[in-house]
Design a protein around this motif. Structure first.
Motif, PDB file in Angstrom:
ATOM      1  N   PRO A  58      -9.418  -8.589  10.974  1.00  0.00           N
ATOM      2  CA  PRO A  58      -9.233  -7.041   9.788  1.00  0.00           C
ATOM      3  C   PRO A  58      -7.956  -7.014   8.961  1.00  0.00           C
ATOM      4  CG  PRO A  58      -8.715  -7.215  12.755  1.00  0.00           C
ATOM      5  CD  PRO A  58      -9.165  -8.907  12.118  1.00  0.00           C
ATOM      6  N   GLU A  59      -6.837  -8.165   9.318  1.00  0.00           N
ATOM      7  CA  GLU A  59      -5.889  -7.852   8.261  1.00  0.00           C
ATOM      8  C   GLU A  59      -7.290  -7.899   6.561  1.00  0.00           C
ATOM      9  OE1 GLU A  59      -4.117  -8.900  11.531  1.00  0.00           O
ATOM     10  OE2 GLU A  59      -5.583 -10.164  10.146  1.00  0.00           O
ATOM     11  N   ALA A  60      -7.656  -9.272   6.501  1.00  0.00           N
ATOM     12  CA  ALA A  60      -8.567  -9.700   5.739  1.00  0.00           C
ATOM     13  C   ALA A  60      -9.595  -8.260   5.046  1.00  0.00           C
ATOM     14  CB  ALA A  60      -9.311 -10.345   5.707  1.00  0.00           C
ATOM     15  N   LEU A  61     -10.194  -7.573   5.922  1.00  0.00           N
ATOM     16  CA  LEU A  61     -10.707  -6.746   5.487  1.00  0.00           C
ATOM     17  C   LEU A  61      -9.930  -5.066   4.407  1.00  0.00           C
ATOM     18  CD1 LEU A  61     -13.131  -6.381   7.963  1.00  0.00           C
ATOM     19  CD2 LEU A  61     -14.126  -7.080   6.660  1.00  0.00           C
ATOM     20  N   LEU A  62      -8.712  -5.013   5.379  1.00  0.00           N
ATOM     21  CA  LEU A  62      -7.906  -3.672   5.214  1.00  0.00           C
ATOM     22  C   LEU A  62      -7.465  -4.136   3.638  1.00  0.00           C
ATOM     23  CD1 LEU A  62      -5.586  -1.501   6.085  1.00  0.00           C
ATOM     24  CD2 LEU A  62      -3.954  -3.055   6.340  1.00  0.00           C
ATOM     25  N   ALA A  63      -7.191  -5.772   3.361  1.00  0.00           N
ATOM     26  CA  ALA A  63      -6.988  -5.749   1.849  1.00  0.00           C
ATOM     27  C   ALA A  63      -8.224  -5.574   1.245  1.00  0.00           C
ATOM     28  CB  ALA A  63      -6.220  -7.405   2.004  1.00  0.00           C
TER      29      ALA A  63
ATOM     30  N   GLY B 183      -4.800  10.289  -0.769  1.00  0.00           N
ATOM     31  CA  GLY B 183      -5.402   8.441  -1.226  1.00  0.00           C
ATOM     32  C   GLY B 183      -4.656   7.281  -1.591  1.00  0.00           C
ATOM     33  N   ARG B 184      -4.552   6.503  -2.089  1.00  0.00           N
ATOM     34  CA  ARG B 184      -4.117   5.526  -1.889  1.00  0.00           C
ATOM     35  C   ARG B 184      -4.143   4.400  -3.497  1.00  0.00           C
ATOM     36  NH1 ARG B 184      -4.686   2.309   4.364  1.00  0.00           N
ATOM     37  NH2 ARG B 184      -3.312   3.984   5.333  1.00  0.00           N
ATOM     38  N   ILE B 185      -2.732   4.224  -3.164  1.00  0.00           N
ATOM     39  CA  ILE B 185      -2.327   3.000  -4.026  1.00  0.00           C
ATOM     40  C   ILE B 185      -1.721   1.692  -3.886  1.00  0.00           C
ATOM     41  CG2 ILE B 185      -1.135   2.621  -6.275  1.00  0.00           C
ATOM     42  CD1 ILE B 185      -0.472   5.022  -6.377  1.00  0.00           C
ATOM     43  N   ALA B 186      -2.772   0.605  -4.110  1.00  0.00           N
ATOM     44  CA  ALA B 186      -2.290  -0.656  -3.786  1.00  0.00           C
ATOM     45  C   ALA B 186      -1.753  -1.072  -4.849  1.00  0.00           C
ATOM     46  CB  ALA B 186      -3.274  -1.406  -3.348  1.00  0.00           C
TER      47      ALA B 186
ATOM     48  N   ALA C 234       4.569  10.225  -3.128  1.00  0.00           N
ATOM     49  CA  ALA C 234       3.735   8.847  -2.596  1.00  0.00           C
ATOM     50  C   ALA C 234       4.770   8.112  -1.742  1.00  0.00           C
ATOM     51  CB  ALA C 234       3.565   7.677  -3.501  1.00  0.00           C
ATOM     52  N   ALA C 235       4.524   7.243  -0.618  1.00  0.00           N
ATOM     53  CA  ALA C 235       5.402   6.478   0.286  1.00  0.00           C
ATOM     54  C   ALA C 235       3.931   5.585   1.024  1.00  0.00           C
ATOM     55  CB  ALA C 235       5.603   7.685   1.776  1.00  0.00           C
ATOM     56  N   THR C 236       5.181   4.420   1.465  1.00  0.00           N
ATOM     57  CA  THR C 236       5.029   3.313   1.398  1.00  0.00           C
ATOM     58  C   THR C 236       4.109   3.344   2.842  1.00  0.00           C
ATOM     59  OG1 THR C 236       6.727   2.321   1.388  1.00  0.00           O
ATOM     60  CG2 THR C 236       5.697   0.752   2.686  1.00  0.00           C
ATOM     61  N   ALA C 237       2.414   2.679   3.035  1.00  0.00           N
ATOM     62  CA  ALA C 237       2.000   2.943   3.978  1.00  0.00           C
ATOM     63  C   ALA C 237       2.082   2.321   5.337  1.00  0.00           C
ATOM     64  CB  ALA C 237       0.328   2.849   2.909  1.00  0.00           C
ATOM     65  N   SER C 238       1.948   3.014   6.193  1.00  0.00           N
ATOM     66  CA  SER C 238       1.455   2.578   6.885  1.00  0.00           C
ATOM     67  C   SER C 238       0.198   2.295   7.679  1.00  0.00           C
ATOM     68  CB  SER C 238       2.458   2.945   8.422  1.00  0.00           C
ATOM     69  OG  SER C 238       4.097   2.785   8.088  1.00  0.00           O
ATOM     70  N   PRO C 239      -0.892   1.072   7.112  1.00  0.00           N
ATOM     71  CA  PRO C 239      -1.856   1.238   7.813  1.00  0.00           C
ATOM     72  C   PRO C 239      -2.431   0.645   9.368  1.00  0.00           C
ATOM     73  CG  PRO C 239      -1.471  -0.711   6.731  1.00  0.00           C
ATOM     74  CD  PRO C 239      -0.159   0.249   5.973  1.00  0.00           C
ATOM     75  N   ARG C 240      -3.921   1.877   9.381  1.00  0.00           N
ATOM     76  CA  ARG C 240      -4.380   0.910  10.622  1.00  0.00           C
ATOM     77  C   ARG C 240      -5.026   0.077  10.606  1.00  0.00           C
ATOM     78  NH1 ARG C 240      -7.755   5.489  14.361  1.00  0.00           N
ATOM     79  NH2 ARG C 240      -4.069   6.274  14.854  1.00  0.00           N
ATOM     80  N   LEU C 241      -5.723  -1.556  11.056  1.00  0.00           N
ATOM     81  CA  LEU C 241      -5.955  -2.348  10.580  1.00  0.00           C
ATOM     82  C   LEU C 241      -7.289  -2.246  10.839  1.00  0.00           C
ATOM     83  CD1 LEU C 241      -4.110  -5.419  12.443  1.00  0.00           C
ATOM     84  CD2 LEU C 241      -4.482  -4.545  10.206  1.00  0.00           C
ATOM     85  N   PRO C 242      -8.234  -1.887  10.281  1.00  0.00           N
ATOM     86  CA  PRO C 242      -9.300  -1.186  10.607  1.00  0.00           C
ATOM     87  C   PRO C 242     -10.394  -2.240  12.075  1.00  0.00           C
ATOM     88  CG  PRO C 242     -10.076  -2.809   8.405  1.00  0.00           C
ATOM     89  CD  PRO C 242      -8.550  -2.378   9.044  1.00  0.00           C
ATOM     90  N   GLY C 243     -11.329  -1.933  11.974  1.00  0.00           N
ATOM     91  CA  GLY C 243     -12.042  -3.001  13.655  1.00  0.00           C
ATOM     92  C   GLY C 243     -13.186  -3.673  12.438  1.00  0.00           C
TER      93      GLY C 243
ATOM     94  N   LEU D 289       0.674  -1.300  -0.014  1.00  0.00           N
ATOM     95  CA  LEU D 289      -0.385   0.101  -0.499  1.00  0.00           C
ATOM     96  C   LEU D 289       0.625   1.592   0.091  1.00  0.00           C
ATOM     97  CD1 LEU D 289      -2.558  -0.645   2.553  1.00  0.00           C
ATOM     98  CD2 LEU D 289      -2.980  -0.906   0.030  1.00  0.00           C
ATOM     99  N   LEU D 290       0.450   1.890  -0.739  1.00  0.00           N
ATOM    100  CA  LEU D 290       1.265   3.667  -0.587  1.00  0.00           C
ATOM    101  C   LEU D 290       0.486   4.805  -0.522  1.00  0.00           C
ATOM    102  CD1 LEU D 290       3.827   3.273  -4.370  1.00  0.00           C
ATOM    103  CD2 LEU D 290       3.738   2.420  -1.914  1.00  0.00           C
ATOM    104  N   ASP D 291       1.054   5.072   0.713  1.00  0.00           N
ATOM    105  CA  ASP D 291       0.117   6.507   1.038  1.00  0.00           C
ATOM    106  C   ASP D 291       0.222   7.763  -0.892  1.00  0.00           C
ATOM    107  OD1 ASP D 291      -1.730   6.132   3.336  1.00  0.00           O
ATOM    108  OD2 ASP D 291       0.180   6.618   4.611  1.00  0.00           O
ATOM    109  N   VAL D 292      -0.504   8.059  -0.870  1.00  0.00           N
ATOM    110  CA  VAL D 292      -0.576   9.436  -1.406  1.00  0.00           C
ATOM    111  C   VAL D 292      -0.668  10.958  -1.638  1.00  0.00           C
ATOM    112  CG1 VAL D 292      -1.117   9.500  -4.432  1.00  0.00           C
ATOM    113  CG2 VAL D 292      -0.778   7.550  -3.441  1.00  0.00           C
ATOM    114  N   GLN D 293       0.112  11.772  -2.018  1.00  0.00           N
ATOM    115  CA  GLN D 293      -0.870  12.529  -1.807  1.00  0.00           C
ATOM    116  C   GLN D 293      -0.356  13.828  -3.258  1.00  0.00           C
ATOM    117  OE1 GLN D 293       0.878  15.076   1.862  1.00  0.00           O
ATOM    118  NE2 GLN D 293       1.084  16.375   0.700  1.00  0.00           N
ATOM    119  N   VAL D 294      -1.071  14.581  -3.267  1.00  0.00           N
ATOM    120  CA  VAL D 294      -0.943  15.464  -4.280  1.00  0.00           C
ATOM    121  C   VAL D 294      -1.465  16.673  -3.964  1.00  0.00           C
ATOM    122  CG1 VAL D 294      -2.986  16.228  -6.723  1.00  0.00           C
ATOM    123  CG2 VAL D 294      -2.097  13.536  -6.145  1.00  0.00           C
TER     124      VAL D 294
END
Length: 454
Positions: free
Chosen positions: A317-322, A177-180, A215-224, A2-7
């Motif tokens: 949570p990892e599956a929901l993130l994916a 936004g994000r690029i996966a 863009a930079a590598t994301a450090s995602p937070r796991l969803p509920g 996952l990449l965090d994107v900023q424009v």
């Protein structure tokens, strides 16, 4: 990956939507993933050359980035978000009240608990919260002058609207936004995606659309997670059955079967049923720049739609993130099918609405609510002219009446709007009527000034 994107936008962005007749070409209030993908593909071609004229290794890199499993999500400006269709909001004004999300709340009251105004469902549109959005749209008319007649050539006079690149403070808008991408994305392709570069987004790229991409590598937070999970679409999704035909969203059994077939391996738990659906439909297409041909037009589920799913047991949570990175439906690598998962009611972007929205007596002023209702009806100038004598009548002590609703212009008003106008005429005090008229005139004046300046 996952990449965090900023424009960061340096010029207005002409992010056009499908034209409607001779009306001005409207603009999106966010950057769709398909626009970002197209701009990056054009940058890759500038860096390396056309895919059919480069070495096989480079051609494979292009395919991996833009024609494979890499998913480009939508980008939203700071302080903006799509309001899901399951959320009910104040109809004519925005206040700091907490409004019900029917996907998780059981409240059935049709009125706002903060300001007392009527509630209406969200429309799946991008809204800006807080006081920093500023003016959102600029309008420009473009024409081609005929050399001999010195008039506009036939078919070459049109008006286009663009999203402004500055907020109310004069700062350049930033979109996030994000690029996966697949975990096995080649290192060279990953480095290329992370490079900071200048891009051109949207239409009229000769004079608008300039942005800086990073863009930079994301450090995602796991969803509920939980046994009930809502899928909130942030981009139109092309959902089909096994034969490739558009799904009937009213047939929840068929929808559930399609989602089970698509997501069972990813989520590793069974979808029991599609509990509820809040959805709208639209037609989506696009333009394939490489072939200079239109893409096929598909029937899609609109952004802002919500699918509430019930599971046998909570997904990991990892599956929901994916799933949020992958999306659902067809043509996901073109920006379709992006979504968010949720296990609790929707809330506006943190720190945006609560700080700037009116509260207390100001939020509960009915004159502001009625003025916005009349302004959004599309008849604001007419109402200003017609309400003046009625306000004078009420101030002179005459009884209230709703004869105004019998005028030809208002005979075909929608039922809910007609009831609101009737409530204004019959149940408000002369003071409230006078303040409503003053506020409506101010809103109409502001709109006129903006149109003249553009």
């Amino acid at each position: 990956m996952l990449l965090d994107v900023q424009v960061k936008a340096h010029q207005p962005l002409a992010l056009g939507v499908r034209p409607a007749g001779t009306a001005p070409v409207q603009t999106q209030h966010h950057i769709p993933g398909s626009v970002l993908r197209g701009a990056l593909a054009a940058a890759w071609i500038r860096d390396h050359g056309l895919p059919n004229k480069v070495p096989p290794q480079l051609r494979q890199e292009f395919v991996t980035l833009f024609e494979s499993e890499t998913v480009f999500g939508p980008l939203f400006a700071t302080g903006s978000q799509i309001v899901p269709l399951s959320v009910r909001r104040c109809k004519y004004q925005r206040c700091a009240g907490i409004h019900p999300d029917d996907a998780f709340d059981d409240s059935s009251s049709p009125y706002c608990g903060s300001c007392g105004g009527p509630l209406t469902a969200g429309r799946g549109e991008v809204e800006f919260f807080g006081g920093t959005a500023g003016r959102l749209v600029v309008q420009r008319t473009h024409l081609e002058i005929h050399d001999k007649r010195q008039v506009a050539s036939d078919g070459n006079l049109f008006t286009r609207r663009a999203l402004t690149h500055q907020d109310s403070k004069g700062d350049e808008r930033q979109f996030h936004g994000r690029i996966a991408a697949a975990d096995d994305l080649p290192e060279a392709a990953a480095r290329w995606l992370k490079q900071c570069r200048d891009l051109r987004l949207g239409g009229r790229r000769g004079t608008s659309g300039g942005v800086t991409y990073s863009a930079a590598t994301a450090s995602p937070r796991l969803p509920g997670t939980g046994e009930r999970v809502a899928l909130r679409l942030t981009a139109p999704a092309i959902l089909t059955d096994t034969s490739g035909l558009p799904l009937d969203l009213a047939d929840r059994d068929q929808l559930g079967e399609a989602l089970r077939a698509e997501l069972s391996c990813l989520l590793a738990t069974r979808i029991v049923k599609v509990e509820r659906v809040w959805a709208r439909r639209e037609r989506v297409g696009g333009w394939h720049a490489a072939s200079n041909l239109p893409k096929p037009v598909e029937l899609a589920v609109s952004a802002g739609s919500v699918l509430l799913l019930t599971f046998d047991e909570p997904p990991a949570p990892e599956a929901l993130l994916a799933l949020a990175g992958r999306g659902v439906g067809l043509r996901r690598n073109e920006g379709f099918g992006a979504l968010e998962t949720a296990t609790s009611a929707w809330t506006p972007p943190s720190g945006s609405m609560a700080e700037d929205a009116p509260t207390g007596p100001e939020a509960m002023d009915p004159a502001e609510s009625y003025a916005r209702m009349l302004y959004l009806s599309g008849h604001s100038a007419w109402f200003i002219d017609q309400l003046r004598p009625y306000v004078e009548e009420r101030a002179a002590g005459n009884p209230p009446h709703d004869a105004l609703l019998e005028r030809s212009r208002l005979r075909n008003l929608p039922g809910e709007l007609r009831r609101d106008v009737q409530d204004l005429l019959l149940r408000t005090t002369p003071d409230t009527l006078d303040r409503t008229l003053a506020r409506l005139a101010a809103l109409h004046r502001l709109k006129t000034d903006e149109e003249q300046s553009s």
